[in-house]
Enzyme design. Sequence first.
Site, short mmCIF file in Angstrom:
data_model
loop_
_atom_site.label_atom_id
_atom_site.label_comp_id
_atom_site.label_asym_id
_atom_site.label_seq_id
_atom_site.Cartn_x
_atom_site.Cartn_y
_atom_site.Cartn_z
N ASP A 43 -2.41 -9.88 -11.34
CA ASP A 43 -3.38 -10.20 -10.28
C ASP A 43 -2.57 -10.82 -9.12
O ASP A 43 -1.89 -11.83 -9.32
CB ASP A 43 -4.40 -11.20 -10.84
CG ASP A 43 -5.46 -11.60 -9.84
OD1 ASP A 43 -5.25 -11.41 -8.62
OD2 ASP A 43 -6.49 -12.13 -10.27
N VAL A 44 -2.65 -10.24 -7.94
CA VAL A 44 -1.83 -10.74 -6.82
C VAL A 44 -2.23 -12.16 -6.38
O VAL A 44 -1.52 -12.79 -5.62
CB VAL A 44 -1.82 -9.79 -5.59
CG1 VAL A 44 -1.16 -8.47 -5.91
CG2 VAL A 44 -3.22 -9.60 -5.02
N ASN A 94 0.16 -3.53 -1.21
CA ASN A 94 -0.97 -2.61 -1.01
C ASN A 94 -2.29 -3.09 -1.60
O ASN A 94 -3.36 -2.68 -1.13
CB ASN A 94 -0.57 -1.25 -1.62
CG ASN A 94 -1.74 -0.31 -1.76
OD1 ASN A 94 -2.19 0.28 -0.78
ND2 ASN A 94 -2.26 -0.18 -2.98
N TYR A 119 -12.97 -8.68 5.88
CA TYR A 119 -12.00 -7.58 5.82
C TYR A 119 -11.24 -7.47 7.14
O TYR A 119 -10.01 -7.32 7.16
CB TYR A 119 -12.73 -6.28 5.50
CG TYR A 119 -11.82 -5.13 5.09
CD1 TYR A 119 -11.29 -5.07 3.81
CD2 TYR A 119 -11.52 -4.10 5.98
CE1 TYR A 119 -10.48 -4.01 3.42
CE2 TYR A 119 -10.72 -3.03 5.60
CZ TYR A 119 -10.20 -2.99 4.32
OH TYR A 119 -9.39 -1.94 3.94
N LYS A 153 -7.16 -7.98 7.51
CA LYS A 153 -6.29 -6.87 7.91
C LYS A 153 -5.56 -7.19 9.22
O LYS A 153 -4.37 -6.86 9.38
CB LYS A 153 -7.09 -5.57 8.00
CG LYS A 153 -7.61 -5.09 6.64
CD LYS A 153 -6.48 -4.86 5.66
CE LYS A 153 -6.94 -4.32 4.31
NZ LYS A 153 -5.84 -4.12 3.35
N1 NAD Z 1 -9.62 3.75 1.14
C1 NAD Z 1 -9.66 3.50 2.42
O1 NAD Z 1 -10.39 4.18 3.16
C2 NAD Z 1 -8.83 2.41 3.02
C3 NAD Z 1 -8.80 2.28 4.42
C4 NAD Z 1 -8.03 1.30 5.00
C5 NAD Z 1 -7.27 0.45 4.21
N2 NAD Z 1 -7.32 0.59 2.85
C6 NAD Z 1 -6.50 -0.33 2.06
O2 NAD Z 1 -5.73 0.38 1.13
C7 NAD Z 1 -5.37 -0.49 0.07
C8 NAD Z 1 -5.59 0.24 -1.25
O3 NAD Z 1 -6.98 0.47 -1.41
P1 NAD Z 1 -7.57 1.83 -1.99
O4 NAD Z 1 -8.46 2.38 -0.96
O5 NAD Z 1 -6.49 2.66 -2.54
O6 NAD Z 1 -8.53 1.24 -3.14
P2 NAD Z 1 -8.52 1.40 -4.73
O7 NAD Z 1 -9.61 0.49 -5.20
O8 NAD Z 1 -8.58 2.83 -5.13
O9 NAD Z 1 -7.11 0.81 -5.14
C9 NAD Z 1 -6.82 -0.56 -5.00
C10 NAD Z 1 -6.14 -1.06 -6.26
O10 NAD Z 1 -5.87 -2.46 -6.07
C11 NAD Z 1 -6.16 -3.11 -7.29
N3 NAD Z 1 -6.45 -4.52 -7.07
C12 NAD Z 1 -7.58 -5.08 -6.56
N4 NAD Z 1 -7.49 -6.41 -6.58
C13 NAD Z 1 -6.28 -6.71 -7.10
C14 NAD Z 1 -5.62 -7.92 -7.39
N5 NAD Z 1 -6.19 -9.11 -7.17
N6 NAD Z 1 -4.37 -7.87 -7.93
C15 NAD Z 1 -3.79 -6.67 -8.20
N7 NAD Z 1 -4.39 -5.49 -7.97
C16 NAD Z 1 -5.61 -5.52 -7.41
C17 NAD Z 1 -7.36 -2.36 -7.85
O11 NAD Z 1 -7.53 -2.59 -9.26
C18 NAD Z 1 -7.02 -0.93 -7.51
O12 NAD Z 1 -6.31 -0.30 -8.56
C19 NAD Z 1 -6.22 -1.75 0.24
O13 NAD Z 1 -5.41 -2.77 0.82
C20 NAD Z 1 -7.28 -1.32 1.21
O14 NAD Z 1 -7.80 -2.38 1.96
C21 NAD Z 1 -8.08 1.55 2.24
#
Ligand code: NAD
Length: 276
Positions: free
Chosen positions: A68-69, A95, A178, A182
């Site tokens: 957990d980060v 990420n 959020y 960001k």
């Molecule tokens: N999907 C989008 O449209 C989008 C757009 C902009 C930014 N993002 C960013 O991309 C990044 C990845 O998100 P995603 O869309 O792939 O989502 P996702 O939920 O598919 O993947 C995120 C992963 O992070 C893990 N995670 C969550 N909390 C955590 C913690 N406390 N410690 C360790 N791991 C943790 C989750 O279990 C998951 O496996 C995030 O920072 C998100 O804000 C996503």
Amino acid sequence: MKIADLFKVEGYGVVVTGGASGLGLGFTEALAANGARVTMLDIDAKRIADETKRLQTAGLDVRGEVVDVTDHPRLDKAFDDAAKLYGRLDVVFANAGIDPGPGAIAGWVGSNRQRNEAGALENYTDERWNRVIDINLDGVFATLRAAARHMKPRKTGRIVVTTSIAAYLNEAAIGAAYMATKAGAAHLMRSVALELAAYNITVNAIAPGFFVTNIGGGHAHNPETQKAVAGVVPMHRVGFPKDMAGLALFLASPASDYITGQQISIDGGWSLGVAD
Ligand SMILES: NC(=O)c1ccc[n+]([C@@H]2O[C@H](COP(=O)([O-])OP(=O)(O)OC[C@H]3O[C@@H](n4cnc5c(N)ncnc54)[C@H](O)[C@@H]3O)[C@@H](O)[C@H]2O)c1
């Protein structure tokens, strides 16, 4: 220089937080498929076990750890273990991130939008605010710090932070925390890039638009949502983790040697404005 050398990540030691799903899993696969050794850190025990097994079965040099980060000592230990195992730490993807739940407006862009009192500022709970800050901002800080501790002595490294176009463009359907995390992560990235430049460590950010991942309980998999968003994205489609491979390899490899402190948007043109 040949393209194969410019984008070479073979033998690199890599850590990806939030690596078991979505974009993090995309980064892991892109790097590992090109010969990097990747440690995925993720809070989701089942997903990390399943994905580690799948990628190892496919012959990739990937391992997974449940981390957990928000648990900074545990995060530090995971970095120490990965760096020790690989004998080097070349690339880190900061990420891991979560969706903060609905904002003051319910409904995605392109769909029927209405006010959502539960997501309004006066009803925003401390608990909700703090959870998003703990993961999306403090988690990035702790990841950058852990990366710097290993990269600085070797005077080389690549750090890539996943921010969002929300770092500079507000979207009322997404909770306010959020936007703050960001934007904060983007400016933190620039500050750390400035500090680490003299050590040949580059620090950049990828700012995605709308990508189909499991964030926020997987709402992005809904075809209606995808259709609505695709309608306002100038390239007329949403993004998928595989769209990240080129940018991830670029920022992780010698191809981006002299680029630092930059946030690159990858959003099909969404942040440019409205087209047809
Ligand atoms: N999907 C989008 O449209 C989008 C757009 C902009 C930014 N993002 C960013 O991309 C990044 C990845 O998100 P995603 O869309 O792939 O989502 P996702 O939920 O598919 O993947 C995120 C992963 O992070 C893990 N995670 C969550 N909390 C955590 C913690 N406390 N410690 C360790 N791991 C943790 C989750 O279990 C998951 O496996 C995030 O920072 C998100 O804000 C996503």
